[in-house]
Design an enzyme around this catalytic site. Structure first.
Site, short mmCIF file in Angstrom:
data_model
loop_
_atom_site.label_atom_id
_atom_site.label_comp_id
_atom_site.label_asym_id
_atom_site.label_seq_id
_atom_site.Cartn_x
_atom_site.Cartn_y
_atom_site.Cartn_z
N LYS A 61 0.85 -1.21 0.00
CA LYS A 61 0.00 0.00 0.00
C LYS A 61 0.88 1.25 0.00
CE LYS A 61 -3.81 -2.61 1.94
NZ LYS A 61 -4.69 -2.97 3.05
N GLN A 105 -4.79 -2.01 9.33
CA GLN A 105 -4.70 -3.30 8.65
C GLN A 105 -5.30 -4.40 9.53
OE1 GLN A 105 -3.68 -3.69 5.51
NE2 GLN A 105 -4.05 -5.88 5.56
N ASP A 128 -11.03 2.76 3.97
CA ASP A 128 -11.31 1.33 3.83
C ASP A 128 -12.81 1.03 3.89
OD1 ASP A 128 -9.54 -0.69 3.26
OD2 ASP A 128 -8.68 -0.76 5.28
N1 GUN Z 1 -7.13 -7.27 5.66
C1 GUN Z 1 -7.53 -7.99 4.59
N2 GUN Z 1 -8.09 -7.19 3.66
C2 GUN Z 1 -8.02 -5.93 4.15
C3 GUN Z 1 -8.44 -4.67 3.65
O1 GUN Z 1 -8.99 -4.52 2.55
N3 GUN Z 1 -8.19 -3.61 4.47
C4 GUN Z 1 -7.62 -3.74 5.68
N4 GUN Z 1 -7.43 -2.66 6.41
N5 GUN Z 1 -7.23 -4.90 6.17
C5 GUN Z 1 -7.44 -5.99 5.41
#
Ligand code: GUN
Length: 292
Positions: A61, A105, A128
């Site tokens: 990211k 995350q 998100d």
């Molecule tokens: N863990 C697995 N997929 C995601 C996601 O799309 N965003 C976040 N923050 N954590 C995740």
């Protein structure tokens, strides 16, 4: 991790290529936004613990931010960090005007209540789409910040000119991150949606009726050719790490001869998720700029 293989089969959705297209658009828009406002969009990530896949995703990211010209901050905490401390950093990030997007995350360590943490992210910075306000808006058909992976699936359908209206959609997996929001977003587009999960009986009788099948369970190879309708579109959102490699929920080689389209693992929805996150961070910066 090995580099992604070239996609040459027209049935295979090239998530990397689609993501590159989205990122190119974001990069151009970020440049224009910075020129017009002098504001550089910025994303802050929070990572708790040492879960190796999560560390990789967060790194990817940050790399994406660099590619499109978004600033990023990386906040890392040991696994035993108290929930109150995570909430304190979220509140600090909420109050800093130069931070536009906040991403925690997942998964978080067991002693932390993920839902409580997600509630504390300011809805305007919730790139998100996990804050209950943004989830609720999605439920009533006002999609703003929605979870990035299901939005990536919607975008892929659009790229292939597939209208979900009236289609039989089956979602396998009922997580807040993928299954539930994917189902809701397809319902918003007038698909007939069925959600299956770990307690569903006779899964095959359901999945084999799907025009669009979305699988997000984390069970490697769960879906075989017999689970899939001839000519179906299959999105594999599962990720299982084994021996330094990733595997999807779909037995790709078994299913490929039956599908119209399939998203592979790796190289399918993963890159799309990150590209959508970039779009959301720019969107957050624009919205917060409008409030000044
Ligand atoms: N863990 C697995 N997929 C995601 C996601 O799309 N965003 C976040 N923050 N954590 C995740």
């Amino acid at each position: 991790m090995e580099p992604l293989p070239e996609v040459t089969d027209p049935r295979v959705i090239d998530g990397k290529k689609l993501a590159q297209g989205i990122e190119a658009g974001v990069k151009k828009d970020v440049e224009q936004f910075v020129t017009e406002t002098g504001i550089k969009p910025a994303l802050a990530t929070i990572l708790v613990g040492e879960h190796p896949p999560s560390k990789l995703y967060v790194k990817l990211k940050h790399w994406a931010c660099k590619r499109v010209g978004i600033a990023s901050e990386d906040h890392k905490f040991p696994a035993e960090t108290a929930q109150e401390e995570i909430i304190r950093i979220i509140e600090t990030l909420n109050s800093r005007p130069e931070i536009h997007g906040i991403l925690v995350q997942l998964p978080l360590p067991k002693h932390i209540d993920e839902r409580e943490v997600m509630m504390r992210i300011s809805p305007e910075k919730d790139v998100d789409g996990f804050n209950p306000l943004n989830m609720g808006k999605m439920l009533i058909g006002r999609e703003g910040f929605v979870p990035c992976t299901p939005k990536g699936i919607i975008r892929a359908l659009e790229e292939f000119n597939i209208d979900p209206q009236g289609k039989e959609v089956v979602v396998v997996g009922h997580s807040n991150v993928v299954g539930k929001p994917a189902a809701m977003m397809l319902l918003n587009r007038n698909a007939t949606v069925r959600i299956c999960h770990v307690f569903t009986t006779d899964l095959m009788s359901k999945t084999s009726k799907a025009d669009i099948l979305i699988v997000a369970t984390g069970v490697r190879g769960l879906i075989k050719a017999d689970h899939v309708k001839q000519g179906a579109i299959v999105f594999d959102v599962g990720i299982t790490w084994q021996d330094e490699r990733v595997y999807g929920d779909v037995d790709f080689d078994d299913v490929l001869p039956k599908v119209k389209l399939i998203s592979p693992v790796p190289g399918g929805v993963g890159p799309m998720t990150i590209a959508i996150l970039m779009e959301h961070t720019l969107m957050a910066a624009k919205m917060q700029g409008d409030e000044l």
